[in-house]
Write an enzyme that holds these catalytic residues in place. Sequence first.
Site, short mmCIF file in Angstrom:
data_model
loop_
_atom_site.label_atom_id
_atom_site.label_comp_id
_atom_site.label_asym_id
_atom_site.label_seq_id
_atom_site.Cartn_x
_atom_site.Cartn_y
_atom_site.Cartn_z
N HIS A 72 26.74 66.81 17.81
CA HIS A 72 26.70 66.11 19.09
C HIS A 72 26.13 67.03 20.16
O HIS A 72 25.26 66.66 20.92
CB HIS A 72 28.11 65.63 19.49
CG HIS A 72 28.12 64.79 20.73
ND1 HIS A 72 29.27 64.24 21.24
CD2 HIS A 72 27.14 64.41 21.58
CE1 HIS A 72 28.99 63.55 22.34
NE2 HIS A 72 27.70 63.64 22.57
N GLU A 119 21.09 66.39 26.06
CA GLU A 119 21.92 67.55 25.74
C GLU A 119 21.39 68.82 26.39
O GLU A 119 22.16 69.65 26.87
CB GLU A 119 22.02 67.72 24.22
CG GLU A 119 22.82 66.63 23.52
CD GLU A 119 24.25 66.56 24.02
OE1 GLU A 119 24.93 67.61 24.09
OE2 GLU A 119 24.71 65.44 24.34
N HIS A 123 23.71 70.24 29.28
CA HIS A 123 24.48 71.38 28.77
C HIS A 123 23.63 72.63 28.55
O HIS A 123 24.07 73.75 28.84
CB HIS A 123 25.17 71.00 27.46
CG HIS A 123 26.04 69.79 27.56
ND1 HIS A 123 27.22 69.79 28.28
CD2 HIS A 123 25.91 68.54 27.05
CE1 HIS A 123 27.78 68.59 28.20
NE2 HIS A 123 27.01 67.82 27.46
#
Length: 256
Positions: A72, A119, A123
Amino acid sequence: MAYRNSRENKRNCTFVRIFLPLIIAIVFLQTSDCKNHQWHSLSLSHHWPQTVCLMASEACKVPQNIDYWTVHGLWPKGDELCNKTWHFEIQNVKDILPELKLWWPDVLHPNSTQFWKHEWEKHGTCAATLQSLNTQEKYFSKTLDLFHKTDLNSVLKKFNILPSSNYYMLKVIENALVSVYGVMPKIQCLKPEGRSAQILGQIELCFSKDFDLLNCTHDVFSTHTTENDRQYANYLGLSVCDPQEQISYPPIEHLY
């Protein structure tokens, strides 16, 4: 000639004085914004594809080639969206693209680029404060490296925790993982209405900035959690599994 040289020197000095700070600012922009953000540890998050499908739609089917836990993301705990100007570019990960497609796919969409973009920008731009993660290729490569080293798929199989019609208790899954990793994972479940058991959905393993395994918190949200995280988790319906309830680990229903 001397006069001309003098004018050229003045022109060059003017160019340097005006444009050099601008050039430095542009080069520095991608990393400078990240340095204002602090985070304390990393979380390697694994998705169970069938549960991802259930979160999206009852009719969702997983692509035929996926029958394992997938990545993920790798999330710095404590911050997100650290540099909104540092956009994801697919050419930056072209050398690892086959691995990304295999182990880090978007199981809901044929093209995973938007998933990787999300992502990275949410992040990865925060993780980039570490030299070992300060490019897109480094961030995605290191995530895949941690994924393979921890080898969650094999660990669960080793303890006969398999997708089936059987039910498991949280303690059984935790004990299996702790016995191998030596740290407490964070295990999250989907608790949909009208079902008799919670559904195993996500397993996180936590790391220090030196990539040593750490205990993960059992709290659904830490004091550093942003409102966006709360809204996203509420939307998905994921929360830390209830230790008193049975857990379903559903077999994958493939797209034929």
